[in-house]
Design an enzyme around this catalytic site. Structure first.
Site, mmCIF file in Angstrom:
data_model
loop_
_atom_site.group_PDB
_atom_site.id
_atom_site.type_symbol
_atom_site.label_atom_id
_atom_site.label_comp_id
_atom_site.label_asym_id
_atom_site.label_seq_id
_atom_site.Cartn_x
_atom_site.Cartn_y
_atom_site.Cartn_z
ATOM 1 N N ASN A 40 -11.011 -25.573 10.876
ATOM 2 C CA ASN A 40 -11.618 -24.755 11.932
ATOM 3 C C ASN A 40 -13.111 -25.039 12.055
ATOM 4 O OD1 ASN A 40 -12.572 -23.503 9.655
ATOM 5 N ND2 ASN A 40 -11.461 -21.583 9.962
ATOM 6 N N GLU B 181 -16.577 -16.367 6.341
ATOM 7 C CA GLU B 181 -17.984 -15.950 6.289
ATOM 8 C C GLU B 181 -18.556 -15.856 7.695
ATOM 9 O OE1 GLU B 181 -18.878 -14.794 3.663
ATOM 10 O OE2 GLU B 181 -17.937 -15.864 2.001
ATOM 11 N N SER C 86 0.841 -1.214 0.000
ATOM 12 C CA SER C 86 0.000 0.000 0.000
ATOM 13 C C SER C 86 0.865 1.248 0.000
ATOM 14 C CB SER C 86 -0.916 0.021 1.217
ATOM 15 O OG SER C 86 -1.784 -1.066 1.147
#
Ligand SMILES: Cc1ncc(C[n+]2csc(CCOP(=O)(O)OP(=O)(O)O)c2C)c(N)n1
Ligand SMILES: [Mg+2]
Length: 574
Positions: A469, A475, A262
């Protein structure tokens, strides 16, 4: 059995594929494509039989990227073809060349309600560079040749050819074998840059104090990694790559300042974009991702990509390697001093040190970044890495920085979960001698889990490491961030034992719950002499940096996350 004289169209198709350099046909069988299988027996085209057509096309996609040969898949009519659509869209979005050959109901039964009949060409058209039905058996080689040529014409992409079963069985005289006279579909030659445009680019380059190179798949397809590196070093320009072009500069190269991405893009006064699109990865080439003030030079072999989404200062239609070499040759001798690189390097070092601290976590369940770090350390450097999933994909992207290109694959711009196992199988075939190591989420892995059986049957040297997991983590974490911790719905899974599935399918399987055991388990798995799977119990609460950052934004409007939701509720913009 008496057979009519001549050869059938199935044999013509296979002969042409072999002439074009194909050596593997990724496929799931069906009566509509039986003559193609039969021809493979005689003509030496290996059939790599898989468990789902979508996986066959994903494999052809990765094989085409890594093997230097055309990736070709072949599927049966109707459901075989429609099962392949998602993988075709994946390749289309990634600008990956491949050929899909589809079976098709007989011409003479069109529109009668035949078995497995659907308008396949209409379905395939939006996800291909071209979709064709062969109407005459004697012309099949011509279609195969044309479709591969189209797939490799910039921008690359998938092509589709279907052969109705009656056409496939048509016999024609041997001397009517037009394939032998066709030029190879993959053209030699490198379109050279226009000297006047090069001169304009050089003016910009000479004026620049803070140049940055953004490089994508076009550089790989052109085989221009050495040229790119030479130019970057001469210019003292940091190189940022798209994820599929990772490794163009070695991971530890001083100009490979990926963790200062960035900073570099926001401060650059010149951005040289080569062989990659202005899509969401580059914020459509617009502010804030690419600053307003920076000059932009774009090099692409495809005219259709030039000036798309962002009007650039100099647009050069050329082969990436040819253009980069011409720029390098025009540069004055001696590398310029670049004072800003010290700050960029310091930021890169700080960010990678912070990641390293996070990756050293001893927690149980295991932090996904710890998993990625230990897998990378335990695997041989020549391994091909594949990453697939949600949060785990973001962590894998932080941890995997190969020393050469073509050693990292991920779902790409179509964001398609499930590519992991098919890509790993194809990588093991394409890069013989190097293991394919797939780091996958448990959700993503479930989509094409039976391709582990494909690996076992074909003895492919793959290792799958599952970040287990027990949920669709990114989500689930997105629901927690957007709607609240008590509003999680439809995103949790069972803590399934994938290691036991691997064993049941004939492979090596281990389960790891202690972070200290990741590396030993990976080493054992790589030495097992069988396709292997290590199931690692990870922490679903470890949300990834991508989720927090909300990378995709619509310019000049409120920042949005990948899914188009406004970034809110403390989700930073980092
Ligand atoms: C084919 C497909 N279906 C659904 C999605 C949406 N999606 C993106 S990430 C994700 C969760 C992935 O879960 P998992 O693979 O277990 O990785 P984790 O986030 O748990 O690390 C989902 C469902 C998608 N990108 N592709
Ligand atoms: Mg998961």
């Amino acid at each position: 059995m008496t057979v009519a004289p001549g050869i059938d169209a199935g044999r013509r198709a296979v002969a042409q594929l072999v002439r074009e350099g194909a050596d593997i046909l990724f496929s799931l069988n069906g009566g509509h494509i039986a003559p193609i299988y039969d021809a493979c027996l005689d003509l030496g085209l290996r059939i790599l039989d898989v468990r789902h057509e979508d996986a066959a096309v994903h494999m052809a996609h990765a094989y085409g990227r890594l093997a230097g040969r055309p990736g070709v898949a072949c599927v049966t009519a109707g459901p075989g073809v429609t099962n392949a659509v998602t993988a075709m869209a994946t390749a289309f979005a990634a600008a990956s060349p491949l050929l899909l050959i589809g079976g098709k109901t007989p011409l003479r039964q069109f529109d009668l309600g035949a078995l497995q009949d659907v308008d396949q060409v209409a379905i395939l058209r939006p996800v291909t560079k071209g979709a064709f039905t062969v109407l005459e058996g004697a012309r099949v080689a011509e279609y195969v040749n044309a479709a591969i040529r189209l797939a490799y014409a910039p921008p690359h992409g998938p092509a589709y050819v279907e052969i109705p079963t009656d056409v496939l069985r048509e016999r024609a005289p041997v001397e009517d074998a037009e394939g032998g006279t066709l030029p190879p579909a993959r053209l030699a030659g490198r379109p050279a840059p226009d000297p006047a445009l090069l001169a304009r680019a050089m003016e910009r380059i000479e004026r620049a104090e803070r140049p940055v190179i953004v490089a994508g798949g076009g550089v790989l397809w052109s085989g221009a990694q050495a040229t790119l590196r030479a130019l970057a070093e001469r210019l003292q320009a940091p190189v940022l790559t798209t994820s599929l072009a990772r490794g163009l500069l070695p991971g530890a190269h001083p100009l490979n300042l990926y963790a200062a991405r960035s900073f570099l893009l926001s401060r650059a006064d010149l951005i040289l974009v080569v062989g990659t699109r202005f899509n969401y990865v580059l914020g459509y080439g617009r502010p804030p991702r690419l600053p307003k003030g920076a000059a932009v030079i774009q090099i692409d072999a495809a005219a259709s990509e030039l000036n798309r989404n962002r009007v650039v200062d100099v647009a050069i239609q050329a082969d990436a390697g040819a253009a980069l070499a011409a720029l390098a040759a025009a540069l004055p001798a001696g590398a310029p001093g670049r004072p800003w690189l010290a700050e960029a390097a310091a930021r890169h070092a700080k960010a990678t040190a912070a990641q390293e601290a996070q990756a050293a976590a001893e927690a149980r369940p295991i932090h996904p970044l710890r998993l990625c770090r230990d897998v990378v350390r335990a695997a041989p450097p020549e391994a091909t890495f594949i990453a697939d999933g949600g949060d785990i994909l973001s962590f894998a992207r932080l941890a995997i920085h190969p020393d050469a290109p073509g050693r990292f694959l991920d779902p790409g711009p179509y964001g398609c979960l499930g590519v992991g196992l098919p890509f790993a199988n194809a990588a093991a075939l394409a890069r013989a001698g190097a293991p394919a190591v797939c780091i996958s989420g448990d959700g993503a892995l479930g989509i094409h889990l039976m391709e582990f059986d494909t690996a076992v049957r074909h003895r492919l040297p793959i290792l799958v490491v599952v970040s287990n997991n027990a949920g669709w983590g990114i989500e689930r974490n997105s629901q927690v961030a957007d709607f609240g911790a008590d509003r999680v719905i439809g995103t949790l899974l069972r803590d399934s034992r994938f290691d036991l599935v691997a064993r049941a399918l004939g492979g090596h399987g281990e389960r790891v719950t202690d972070p200290a055991q990741i590396a030993p388990a990976v080493r054992r798995a790589l030495e097992a002499g069988l396709p292997a799977l290590v199931d690692v119990a990870t922490d679903i609460g470890a949300a990834s940096p991508d989720l927090a950052r909300g990378l995709a934004r619509v310019p000049d409007r409120q920042p949005l996350d990948f899914y188009g939701a406004p970034i809110s509720r403390g989700r930073g913009e980092g």
